[in-house]
Design a protein around this motif. Sequence first.
Motif, PDB file in Angstrom:
ATOM      1  N   GLU A   1      32.922  32.489  32.693  1.00  0.00           N
ATOM      2  CA  GLU A   1      32.638  31.144  32.865  1.00  0.00           C
ATOM      3  C   GLU A   1      32.898  30.214  34.283  1.00  0.00           C
ATOM      4  OE1 GLU A   1      32.313  29.222  29.360  1.00  0.00           O
ATOM      5  OE2 GLU A   1      31.458  31.093  28.626  1.00  0.00           O
ATOM      6  N   LEU A   2      35.012  30.408  33.930  1.00  0.00           N
ATOM      7  CA  LEU A   2      35.389  29.939  35.091  1.00  0.00           C
ATOM      8  C   LEU A   2      35.546  29.535  36.493  1.00  0.00           C
ATOM      9  CD1 LEU A   2      38.910  30.376  33.164  1.00  0.00           C
ATOM     10  CD2 LEU A   2      37.233  27.347  33.577  1.00  0.00           C
ATOM     11  N   ALA A   3      34.857  31.177  36.800  1.00  0.00           N
ATOM     12  CA  ALA A   3      34.719  31.500  38.185  1.00  0.00           C
ATOM     13  C   ALA A   3      33.459  31.719  38.882  1.00  0.00           C
ATOM     14  CB  ALA A   3      34.513  33.713  38.242  1.00  0.00           C
ATOM     15  N   GLN A   4      32.524  31.314  37.490  1.00  0.00           N
ATOM     16  CA  GLN A   4      31.001  30.969  37.602  1.00  0.00           C
ATOM     17  C   GLN A   4      31.206  29.474  38.136  1.00  0.00           C
ATOM     18  OE1 GLN A   4      28.541  30.314  33.786  1.00  0.00           O
ATOM     19  NE2 GLN A   4      26.988  31.075  35.986  1.00  0.00           N
ATOM     20  N   LYS A   5      32.226  28.193  37.573  1.00  0.00           N
ATOM     21  CA  LYS A   5      32.155  27.199  38.110  1.00  0.00           C
ATOM     22  C   LYS A   5      32.536  26.914  39.485  1.00  0.00           C
ATOM     23  CE  LYS A   5      32.767  25.527  33.674  1.00  0.00           C
ATOM     24  NZ  LYS A   5      33.064  25.266  32.782  1.00  0.00           N
ATOM     25  N   ALA A   6      33.529  28.179  40.030  1.00  0.00           N
ATOM     26  CA  ALA A   6      34.182  28.088  41.076  1.00  0.00           C
ATOM     27  C   ALA A   6      33.191  28.493  42.208  1.00  0.00           C
ATOM     28  CB  ALA A   6      35.304  28.991  40.959  1.00  0.00           C
ATOM     29  N   GLY A   7      31.968  28.630  41.964  1.00  0.00           N
ATOM     30  CA  GLY A   7      31.087  29.503  42.996  1.00  0.00           C
ATOM     31  C   GLY A   7      30.872  30.639  42.638  1.00  0.00           C
ATOM     32  N   TYR A   8      31.171  31.620  42.146  1.00  0.00           N
ATOM     33  CA  TYR A   8      30.637  33.194  41.944  1.00  0.00           C
ATOM     34  C   TYR A   8      29.608  32.569  41.301  1.00  0.00           C
ATOM     35  CZ  TYR A   8      35.022  33.716  44.165  1.00  0.00           C
ATOM     36  OH  TYR A   8      36.265  33.819  45.111  1.00  0.00           O
ATOM     37  N   THR A   9      28.475  34.148  41.959  1.00  0.00           N
ATOM     38  CA  THR A   9      27.080  33.870  40.816  1.00  0.00           C
ATOM     39  C   THR A   9      27.105  35.043  40.168  1.00  0.00           C
ATOM     40  OG1 THR A   9      25.761  33.975  43.007  1.00  0.00           O
ATOM     41  CG2 THR A   9      26.240  32.339  42.246  1.00  0.00           C
ATOM     42  N   ASP A  10      27.475  35.790  40.708  1.00  0.00           N
ATOM     43  CA  ASP A  10      27.003  37.817  40.363  1.00  0.00           C
ATOM     44  C   ASP A  10      28.712  38.185  39.671  1.00  0.00           C
ATOM     45  OD1 ASP A  10      25.913  40.189  39.365  1.00  0.00           O
ATOM     46  OD2 ASP A  10      25.955  40.370  42.223  1.00  0.00           O
ATOM     47  N   ILE A  11      28.322  37.770  38.272  1.00  0.00           N
ATOM     48  CA  ILE A  11      29.373  37.642  37.269  1.00  0.00           C
ATOM     49  C   ILE A  11      29.411  39.128  36.445  1.00  0.00           C
ATOM     50  CG2 ILE A  11      31.280  36.811  35.910  1.00  0.00           C
ATOM     51  CD1 ILE A  11      30.383  34.432  37.838  1.00  0.00           C
ATOM     52  N   LEU A  12      30.340  39.522  35.669  1.00  0.00           N
ATOM     53  CA  LEU A  12      30.320  40.853  34.839  1.00  0.00           C
ATOM     54  C   LEU A  12      31.620  40.279  33.476  1.00  0.00           C
ATOM     55  CD1 LEU A  12      28.825  44.098  36.711  1.00  0.00           C
ATOM     56  CD2 LEU A  12      27.580  42.304  35.545  1.00  0.00           C
ATOM     57  N   ALA A  13      30.900  40.685  32.226  1.00  0.00           N
ATOM     58  CA  ALA A  13      32.235  40.718  31.472  1.00  0.00           C
ATOM     59  C   ALA A  13      31.588  41.873  30.816  1.00  0.00           C
ATOM     60  CB  ALA A  13      32.205  39.394  31.227  1.00  0.00           C
ATOM     61  N   TYR A  14      33.698  42.878  31.148  1.00  0.00           N
ATOM     62  CA  TYR A  14      33.163  44.008  29.458  1.00  0.00           C
ATOM     63  C   TYR A  14      33.621  43.264  27.989  1.00  0.00           C
ATOM     64  CZ  TYR A  14      35.622  48.371  28.071  1.00  0.00           C
ATOM     65  OH  TYR A  14      35.929  49.130  26.817  1.00  0.00           O
ATOM     66  N   ALA A  15      32.769  43.858  27.712  1.00  0.00           N
ATOM     67  CA  ALA A  15      33.035  43.086  26.240  1.00  0.00           C
ATOM     68  C   ALA A  15      33.847  43.876  25.526  1.00  0.00           C
ATOM     69  CB  ALA A  15      31.377  43.280  25.764  1.00  0.00           C
ATOM     70  N   GLY A  16      33.733  44.922  25.797  1.00  0.00           N
ATOM     71  CA  GLY A  16      34.768  46.316  24.993  1.00  0.00           C
ATOM     72  C   GLY A  16      36.188  45.813  25.253  1.00  0.00           C
ATOM     73  N   GLY A  17      36.767  45.553  26.224  1.00  0.00           N
ATOM     74  CA  GLY A  17      38.478  45.579  26.706  1.00  0.00           C
ATOM     75  C   GLY A  17      39.056  46.850  26.415  1.00  0.00           C
ATOM     76  N   SER A  18      39.941  46.622  26.826  1.00  0.00           N
ATOM     77  CA  SER A  18      41.495  47.668  26.285  1.00  0.00           C
ATOM     78  C   SER A  18      41.039  48.366  25.269  1.00  0.00           C
ATOM     79  CB  SER A  18      42.590  47.464  27.278  1.00  0.00           C
ATOM     80  OG  SER A  18      43.583  46.301  25.879  1.00  0.00           O
ATOM     81  N   ASN A  19      40.607  47.320  23.895  1.00  0.00           N
ATOM     82  CA  ASN A  19      40.581  47.704  22.642  1.00  0.00           C
ATOM     83  C   ASN A  19      40.096  48.935  22.930  1.00  0.00           C
ATOM     84  OD1 ASN A  19      42.637  45.836  21.477  1.00  0.00           O
ATOM     85  ND2 ASN A  19      40.702  44.493  20.738  1.00  0.00           N
ATOM     86  N   GLU A  20      39.169  48.904  23.585  1.00  0.00           N
ATOM     87  CA  GLU A  20      37.523  49.909  23.600  1.00  0.00           C
ATOM     88  C   GLU A  20      38.080  51.143  24.203  1.00  0.00           C
ATOM     89  OE1 GLU A  20      33.099  49.638  23.347  1.00  0.00           O
ATOM     90  OE2 GLU A  20      33.749  48.968  24.932  1.00  0.00           O
ATOM     91  N   TRP A  21      38.813  50.558  25.273  1.00  0.00           N
ATOM     92  CA  TRP A  21      38.933  51.797  26.718  1.00  0.00           C
ATOM     93  C   TRP A  21      40.030  52.570  26.217  1.00  0.00           C
ATOM     94  CZ3 TRP A  21      36.104  52.081  31.057  1.00  0.00           C
ATOM     95  CH2 TRP A  21      36.758  52.998  32.074  1.00  0.00           C
TER      96      TRP A  21
END
Length: 164
Positions: A142-162
């Motif tokens: 969300e912060l990156a989007q506010k900084a002007g980035y438009t192509d953004i992915l967030a990995y939902a599982g994180g290191s817990n899942e990895w």
Amino acid sequence: MSGVGVANLPKTFSPAFTIMGGSRPVRHLTIRYMNSSGPGNDESSITSIHLEAMKEIIEDVANGGREDSGYVIMDVRGHDEIAQTGKLDDVVHTLPLPFIVEGAFSRDDDEFEEQFGFVKPSLDETLVFTCKAGVRAASAAELAQKAGYTDILAYAGGSNEWFS
């Protein structure tokens, strides 16, 4: 459901579909979040990805580099957390969330690279955020989007899942 103007209202897709995440297809998506804050909210979104998509993205970066893949993968956990579990992969950069909150993406290119140890992402690259369980990754997105980035992915599982 998109276009209704409600922040973080999920729209679920079947994992079998290939959804366009900007200029590159992203597989195994489950949820796409539309951000309704600010202008252009129908043009940019934050896409949540899961384990299989994250594996593919890391493989793409490992095989073709950042330039060929178009992805910049950032772990927003603290250095101490990463030291405990290890990095997801060597192609993942570390950029702790507090630095993003403090305006990391508003720094000039040289200052960014000097402080964080990697080239500042350009606005046309796809940013991929990961953390421990997905919450901080979503905040960073969300912060990156506010900084002007438009192509953004967030990995939902994180290191817990990895690392499980």
